[in-house]
Scaffold this active site. Structure first.
Site, PDB file in Angstrom:
ATOM      1  N   SER A   1     -39.535  31.889 -16.924  1.00 20.47           N
ATOM      2  CA  SER A   1     -38.307  32.577 -17.312  1.00 20.47           C
ATOM      3  C   SER A   1     -37.386  32.614 -16.097  1.00 20.47           C
ATOM      4  O   SER A   1     -37.741  33.201 -15.071  1.00 20.47           O
ATOM      5  CB  SER A   1     -38.647  33.995 -17.780  1.00 20.47           C
ATOM      6  OG  SER A   1     -37.470  34.749 -17.987  1.00 20.47           O
TER       7      SER A   1
ATOM      8  N   LYS B   1     -37.293  29.054 -20.057  1.00 20.63           N
ATOM      9  CA  LYS B   1     -36.407  30.028 -20.713  1.00 20.63           C
ATOM     10  C   LYS B   1     -35.323  30.391 -19.720  1.00 20.63           C
ATOM     11  O   LYS B   1     -35.614  30.620 -18.549  1.00 20.63           O
ATOM     12  CB  LYS B   1     -37.229  31.252 -21.123  1.00 20.63           C
ATOM     13  CG  LYS B   1     -36.471  32.559 -21.307  1.00 20.63           C
ATOM     14  CD  LYS B   1     -37.356  33.599 -21.976  1.00 20.63           C
ATOM     15  CE  LYS B   1     -37.155  34.995 -21.409  1.00 20.63           C
ATOM     16  NZ  LYS B   1     -38.061  35.999 -22.044  1.00 20.63           N
TER      17      LYS B   1
ATOM     18  N   LYS C   1     -31.988  32.999 -18.936  1.00 25.35           N
ATOM     19  CA  LYS C   1     -31.312  34.236 -19.328  1.00 25.35           C
ATOM     20  C   LYS C   1     -29.836  33.920 -19.553  1.00 25.35           C
ATOM     21  O   LYS C   1     -29.240  33.141 -18.785  1.00 25.35           O
ATOM     22  CB  LYS C   1     -31.466  35.279 -18.210  1.00 25.35           C
ATOM     23  CG  LYS C   1     -32.899  35.732 -18.019  1.00 25.35           C
ATOM     24  CD  LYS C   1     -33.358  36.608 -19.172  1.00 25.35           C
ATOM     25  CE  LYS C   1     -34.714  37.229 -18.904  1.00 25.35           C
ATOM     26  NZ  LYS C   1     -35.138  38.123 -19.980  1.00 25.35           N
TER      27      LYS C   1
ATOM     28  N   ASP D   1     -32.605  33.774 -23.594  1.00 31.66           N
ATOM     29  CA  ASP D   1     -32.857  35.204 -23.810  1.00 31.66           C
ATOM     30  C   ASP D   1     -31.624  35.991 -23.387  1.00 31.66           C
ATOM     31  O   ASP D   1     -31.203  35.933 -22.230  1.00 31.66           O
ATOM     32  CB  ASP D   1     -34.078  35.645 -22.977  1.00 31.66           C
ATOM     33  CG  ASP D   1     -34.500  37.092 -23.258  1.00 31.66           C
ATOM     34  OD1 ASP D   1     -33.845  37.761 -24.079  1.00 31.66           O
ATOM     35  OD2 ASP D   1     -35.496  37.541 -22.644  1.00 31.66           O
TER      36      ASP D   1
ATOM     37  N   GLU E   1     -33.659  34.439 -28.033  1.00 32.05           N
ATOM     38  CA  GLU E   1     -34.352  35.730 -27.934  1.00 32.05           C
ATOM     39  C   GLU E   1     -33.372  36.893 -27.829  1.00 32.05           C
ATOM     40  O   GLU E   1     -32.469  36.888 -27.005  1.00 32.05           O
ATOM     41  CB  GLU E   1     -35.274  35.682 -26.705  1.00 32.05           C
ATOM     42  CG  GLU E   1     -36.149  36.909 -26.513  1.00 32.05           C
ATOM     43  CD  GLU E   1     -37.103  36.735 -25.321  1.00 32.05           C
ATOM     44  OE1 GLU E   1     -37.277  35.591 -24.835  1.00 32.05           O
ATOM     45  OE2 GLU E   1     -37.663  37.738 -24.867  1.00 32.05           O
TER      46      GLU E   1
ATOM     47  N   ASP F   1     -37.448  40.696 -29.196  1.00 31.47           N
ATOM     48  CA  ASP F   1     -38.211  41.274 -28.083  1.00 31.47           C
ATOM     49  C   ASP F   1     -37.979  42.788 -28.153  1.00 31.47           C
ATOM     50  O   ASP F   1     -38.741  43.519 -28.814  1.00 31.47           O
ATOM     51  CB  ASP F   1     -37.718  40.662 -26.754  1.00 31.47           C
ATOM     52  CG  ASP F   1     -38.340  41.272 -25.508  1.00 31.47           C
ATOM     53  OD1 ASP F   1     -39.074  42.270 -25.614  1.00 31.47           O
ATOM     54  OD2 ASP F   1     -38.102  40.767 -24.380  1.00 31.47           O
TER      55      ASP F   1
ATOM     56  N   LYS G   1     -45.100  42.029 -26.283  1.00 29.45           N
ATOM     57  CA  LYS G   1     -45.384  42.630 -24.978  1.00 29.45           C
ATOM     58  C   LYS G   1     -46.164  43.901 -25.255  1.00 29.45           C
ATOM     59  O   LYS G   1     -45.666  44.793 -25.947  1.00 29.45           O
ATOM     60  CB  LYS G   1     -44.093  42.991 -24.245  1.00 29.45           C
ATOM     61  CG  LYS G   1     -43.254  41.810 -23.780  1.00 29.45           C
ATOM     62  CD  LYS G   1     -41.978  42.276 -23.103  1.00 29.45           C
ATOM     63  CE  LYS G   1     -41.130  41.078 -22.689  1.00 29.45           C
ATOM     64  NZ  LYS G   1     -39.768  41.481 -22.273  1.00 29.45           N
TER      65      LYS G   1
ATOM     66  N   GLY H   1     -43.349  38.607 -20.858  1.00 29.03           N
ATOM     67  CA  GLY H   1     -43.742  39.096 -19.544  1.00 29.03           C
ATOM     68  C   GLY H   1     -42.726  40.077 -19.009  1.00 29.03           C
ATOM     69  O   GLY H   1     -41.592  40.134 -19.483  1.00 29.03           O
TER      70      GLY H   1
HETATM   71  O1  OSB Z   1     -36.657  40.095 -21.682  1.00 32.83           O
HETATM   72  O2  OSB Z   1     -38.416  38.955 -21.466  1.00 32.83           O
HETATM   73  C1  OSB Z   1     -37.595  39.730 -20.989  1.00 32.83           C
HETATM   74  C2  OSB Z   1     -38.453  40.428 -17.322  1.00 32.83           C
HETATM   75  C3  OSB Z   1     -38.113  41.755 -17.232  1.00 32.83           C
HETATM   76  C4  OSB Z   1     -37.578  42.385 -18.328  1.00 32.83           C
HETATM   77  C5  OSB Z   1     -37.395  41.688 -19.527  1.00 32.83           C
HETATM   78  C6  OSB Z   1     -37.753  40.373 -19.637  1.00 32.83           C
HETATM   79  C7  OSB Z   1     -38.261  39.704 -18.500  1.00 32.83           C
HETATM   80  C8  OSB Z   1     -38.597  38.283 -18.459  1.00 32.83           C
HETATM   81  C9  OSB Z   1     -39.611  37.865 -17.411  1.00 32.83           C
HETATM   82  O3  OSB Z   1     -38.065  37.454 -19.135  1.00 32.83           O
HETATM   83  C10 OSB Z   1     -40.753  37.093 -17.931  1.00 32.83           C
HETATM   84  C11 OSB Z   1     -41.819  36.950 -16.867  1.00 32.83           C
HETATM   85  O4  OSB Z   1     -42.556  37.930 -16.595  1.00 32.83           O
HETATM   86  O5  OSB Z   1     -41.927  35.875 -16.281  1.00 32.83           O
HETATM   87 MG    MG Z   2     -36.833  39.154 -23.563  1.00 27.99          MG
END
Ligand code: OSB
Ligand code: MG
Length: 367
Positions: A135, A161, A163, A188, A213, A238, A262, A290
């Site tokens: 990510s 992924k 952001k 995401d 996402e 999520d 999660k 994660g």
């Molecule tokens: O939205 O998935 C998310 C990290 C912190 C808060 C929200 C998210 C995330 C990640 C990190 O996308 C995923 C990872 O742990 O590698």
């Molecule tokens: Mg997310």
């Protein structure tokens, strides 16, 4: 299991690289390590709350409060049989799922250690390794994002992924897609858009993404249904799914085609398994999300992701993607087939590096 003592370590750990989302930027990650002593054994759990209430309303501050003043008094000196017993004991506490989940994780670690079984065995996992992706946070420019993605692809991550947020969406995603026409790619938004942005987002539908996402409000399952009707790319929820009940709503409303599971957001591994099972029944594939976990939470995520309906690659990257120094002695590495091995030791299968724990602790509270 009689709960004899609970210790909370409020941690702040420097990230290898800053992590920026639509809700903020972190250079150090906060979390809480929960240590529970019971009948000669020690169990560890990670509460994945962050410093700021950006992902959801919880923070490390609120979680310390709820853990110390409400959850601990309910279980200290008491017998807790298993996760479902624990859920019953804390059912009078509304919300605060990240806090509850951290304690449930420590209980699973204890259960495994007592029974001589790994968490994977206890949860009913069927895989020895889990397919993973990376990510990537929002970068300075689309150009630097492509450079960052290229680095991870070179390391062997077969799914990326990125952001996104308003103003940093179509161009960023298109740039990565142009550079990697066949890469498994997903985006995401962390709740950064409204239904009025559907037209702005529509070019994403032509980028052959695995999923989009959480584009809309975290408490809005219905508008996600409306958005999914306009998109052929699967919408993934999520933030919106905070309980098995919410998963059922989303399924019944056709609000998404996959769910990012999660354990933290759902209030515990037991709840994560329930959402997994619910989705499996309706043939909806899920994947494991994660929260930039330490080795403790990463071990837990790997065990959970070994269940059969975790079909899409997980947001579980190798330890070196997050931390130079972790609080576990074990480090997780990426295999050449874009997988990470599920721990095999009893419980979580990890041990704590006490020096690292002291180094990163902002506060230690014993209750
Ligand atoms: O939205 O998935 C998310 C990290 C912190 C808060 C929200 C998210 C995330 C990640 C990190 O996308 C995923 C990872 O742990 O590698
Ligand atoms: Mg997310």
């Amino acid at each position: 299991m009689k709960i004899e003592s609970i210790t909370l370590h409020h941690l702040s750990m420097p990230l290898v690289t800053p992590f920026e989302t639509s809700f903020g930027r972190e250079t150090d990650r906060e979390c809480i390590l929960i240590t529970i002593h019971s009948e000669g054994l020690v169990g560890y759990g990670e509460c994945v709350a962050s410093r700021d209430p950006g992902y959801n309303y919880e923070t490390t501050g609120t979680a310390m409060h709820i853990l110390k003043d409400f959850i601990a008094p309910l279980i200290l000196g008491k017998d807790v049989k298993d996760a479902s017993d624990f859920q019953g004991q804390v059912s009078g506490i509304r919300g605060h799922n990240l806090a509850k989940a951290g304690v449930e994780m420590a209980l699973w670690d204890l259960l495994g250690k007592r029974e001589g079984k790994s968490l994977r065995e206890l949860l009913g996992g069927v895989r020895e390794k889990v397919e993973v992706g990376v990510s990537i946070g929002i970068q300075e420019s689309a150009h630097s994002l492509v450079r960052s993605a290229a680095g991870y692809v070179k390391q062997g991550y077969a799914r990326v992924k990125i952001k996104i947020k308003p103003g940093r969406d179509i161009e960023d995603a298109s740039a990565v897609r142009r550079e990697f026409p066949n890469l498994r790619l997903q985006v995401d938004a962390n709740s950064a858009y409204t239904l009025n942005d559907a037209n702005t987002l529509s070019p994403l539908d032509k980028l052959n993404l695995l999923l989009i996402e959480q584009p809309l409000f975290e408490d809005d399952i219905w508008d996600h249904h409306k958005l999914q009707e306009q998109f052929k790319t699967p919408i993934c929820l999520d933030e919106s799914i905070v309980s098995p009940r919410h998963a059922r709503y989303a399924i019944e409303m056709n609000a998404c085609r996959t769910i990012n599971i999660k354990a933290g957001r759902l209030g515990g591994l037991s709840q994560g398994v329930m959402v997994h099972d619910l989705c499996k029944e309706v043939l909806m594939p899920v994947w494991c999300g994660g929260m930039l976990e330490t080795g403790v939470g990463r071990a837990s995520n790997l065990a959970l992701a070994s269940l059969p309906n975790f079909i899409l690659p997980a947001d579980i990257s190798a330890s070196d993607r997050y931390y130079t120094q972790d609080i576990t002695n074990e480090r997780f590495v990426l295999n050449s087939d874009s997988t990470i091995d599920v721990p095999v030791g009893t419980g979580l299968g990890v041990t704590i590096n006490e020096d690292a724990l002291r180094e990163f602790a902002l506060a230690e509270v014993k209750v």
